[in-house]
Write a protein that holds these residues in place. Structure first.
Motif, PDB file in Angstrom:
ATOM      1  N   UNK A   1       4.773  14.082   7.148  1.00  0.00           N
ATOM      2  CA  UNK A   1       3.505  14.804   7.060  1.00  0.00           C
ATOM      3  C   UNK A   1       2.384  13.852   7.464  1.00  0.00           C
ATOM      4  N   UNK A   2       1.719  14.149   8.578  1.00  0.00           N
ATOM      5  CA  UNK A   2       0.594  13.350   9.049  1.00  0.00           C
ATOM      6  C   UNK A   2      -0.534  14.343   9.334  1.00  0.00           C
ATOM      7  N   UNK A   3      -1.625  14.302   8.557  1.00  0.00           N
ATOM      8  CA  UNK A   3      -2.700  15.273   8.760  1.00  0.00           C
ATOM      9  C   UNK A   3      -3.161  15.331  10.221  1.00  0.00           C
TER      10      UNK A   3
ATOM     11  N   UNK B   1       0.823  -1.222   0.000  1.00  0.00           N
ATOM     12  CA  UNK B   1       0.000   0.000   0.000  1.00  0.00           C
ATOM     13  C   UNK B   1       0.853   1.267   0.000  1.00  0.00           C
ATOM     14  N   UNK B   2       2.164   1.112  -0.107  1.00  0.00           N
ATOM     15  CA  UNK B   2       3.074   2.260  -0.074  1.00  0.00           C
ATOM     16  C   UNK B   2       3.574   2.577  -1.481  1.00  0.00           C
ATOM     17  N   UNK B   3       3.532   3.861  -1.834  1.00  0.00           N
ATOM     18  CA  UNK B   3       4.043   4.338  -3.120  1.00  0.00           C
ATOM     19  C   UNK B   3       5.287   5.169  -2.860  1.00  0.00           C
ATOM     20  N   UNK B   4       6.343   4.915  -3.622  1.00  0.00           N
ATOM     21  CA  UNK B   4       7.579   5.681  -3.542  1.00  0.00           C
ATOM     22  C   UNK B   4       7.788   6.391  -4.875  1.00  0.00           C
TER      23      UNK B   4
ATOM     24  N   UNK C   1      -3.689  16.083   3.391  1.00  0.00           N
ATOM     25  CA  UNK C   1      -2.903  15.413   2.373  1.00  0.00           C
ATOM     26  C   UNK C   1      -3.838  14.488   1.603  1.00  0.00           C
ATOM     27  N   UNK C   2      -3.695  14.477   0.283  1.00  0.00           N
ATOM     28  CA  UNK C   2      -4.508  13.581  -0.534  1.00  0.00           C
ATOM     29  C   UNK C   2      -3.666  13.101  -1.704  1.00  0.00           C
ATOM     30  N   UNK C   3      -3.609  11.785  -1.898  1.00  0.00           N
ATOM     31  CA  UNK C   3      -2.890  11.195  -3.022  1.00  0.00           C
ATOM     32  C   UNK C   3      -3.845  10.290  -3.774  1.00  0.00           C
ATOM     33  N   UNK C   4      -3.899  10.457  -5.080  1.00  0.00           N
ATOM     34  CA  UNK C   4      -4.732   9.611  -5.945  1.00  0.00           C
ATOM     35  C   UNK C   4      -3.875   9.118  -7.103  1.00  0.00           C
ATOM     36  N   UNK C   5      -4.002   7.842  -7.429  1.00  0.00           N
ATOM     37  CA  UNK C   5      -3.328   7.275  -8.604  1.00  0.00           C
ATOM     38  C   UNK C   5      -4.379   6.626  -9.479  1.00  0.00           C
ATOM     39  N   UNK C   6      -4.432   7.048 -10.742  1.00  0.00           N
ATOM     40  CA  UNK C   6      -5.365   6.469 -11.695  1.00  0.00           C
ATOM     41  C   UNK C   6      -4.602   5.433 -12.511  1.00  0.00           C
ATOM     42  N   UNK C   7      -4.849   4.174 -12.217  1.00  0.00           N
ATOM     43  CA  UNK C   7      -4.126   3.082 -12.869  1.00  0.00           C
ATOM     44  C   UNK C   7      -4.422   3.026 -14.369  1.00  0.00           C
TER      45      UNK C   7
ATOM     46  N   UNK D   1       4.705   7.613   0.197  1.00  0.00           N
ATOM     47  CA  UNK D   1       3.299   7.958   0.385  1.00  0.00           C
ATOM     48  C   UNK D   1       2.538   6.738   0.879  1.00  0.00           C
ATOM     49  N   UNK D   2       1.896   6.896   2.026  1.00  0.00           N
ATOM     50  CA  UNK D   2       1.058   5.845   2.591  1.00  0.00           C
ATOM     51  C   UNK D   2      -0.343   6.414   2.775  1.00  0.00           C
ATOM     52  N   UNK D   3      -1.253   5.602   3.347  1.00  0.00           N
ATOM     53  CA  UNK D   3      -2.652   6.018   3.409  1.00  0.00           C
ATOM     54  C   UNK D   3      -2.860   7.345   4.121  1.00  0.00           C
ATOM     55  N   UNK D   4      -2.321   7.576   5.265  1.00  0.00           N
ATOM     56  CA  UNK D   4      -2.574   8.839   5.954  1.00  0.00           C
ATOM     57  C   UNK D   4      -1.273   9.464   6.432  1.00  0.00           C
TER      58      UNK D   4
END
Length: 147
Positions: free
Chosen positions: A81-83, A39-42, A107-113, A62-65
């Motif tokens: 960074x932790x909201x 679930x982690x994006x680098x 913080x918000x991260x979205x990836x469109x596969x 980048x992780x979920x929160x």
């Protein structure tokens, strides 16, 4: 998006800094690699070379929160960074080191596969050596490029 070699990506980062009535905007464009582990994006990339000619390698984790930024080279720092949370770290530059305190608003991260594009939005207040450095609003676009 899984793999150890990483996916080539183009990164475009726009940051607006507000300090009272002053407003400053910065842009950075680079190419790098995106890795996904569970679930982690680098995202790893080299920042454009500064005046002293030394490069800085930046890694976004980048992780979920939560997100962390690691910079190594002409500038060195680790920042989390932790909201809703205040975190502390150190910033090292050729001019010395400074204590950092970061108050992350959101913080918000979205990836469109399907489109192979991602967006990251980060808003935070930064204090350096106990003084407010400003309120930061960062937008990052990450787009897969053909290798």
């Amino acid at each position: 998006m899984e793999g150890t070699r990483g996916i080539p990506v183009a990164i475009h980062m726009e940051t607006t800094i507000r300090d009272g009535v002053h407003k400053e905007s910065n842009e950075l464009s680079a190419t790098g690699l995106l890795f996904k582990r569970g679930v982690t994006t680098f995202v790893r990339f080299e920042e454009p070379v500064e005046d002293d000619g030394r490069a800085t390698m930046q890694t976004l984790k980048i992780q979920e929160n939560e997100m962390s930024v690691s910079r190594k080279g002409a500038l060195t720092m680790n920042q989390r960074f932790i909201p809703g949370t205040v975190t502390e770290g150190m910033f090292h530059s050729p001019y010395g080191q400074m204590a950092m305190r970061t108050d992350t608003k959101d913080m918000d991260f979205q990836w469109n596969e399907l489109l192979k594009v991602g967006t990251l939005r980060l808003r935070y207040s930064l204090h350096l050596q106990g003084s407010i450095a400003g309120d930061y609003d960062m937008h990052v676009t990450i787009r897969e490029v053909s290798g």
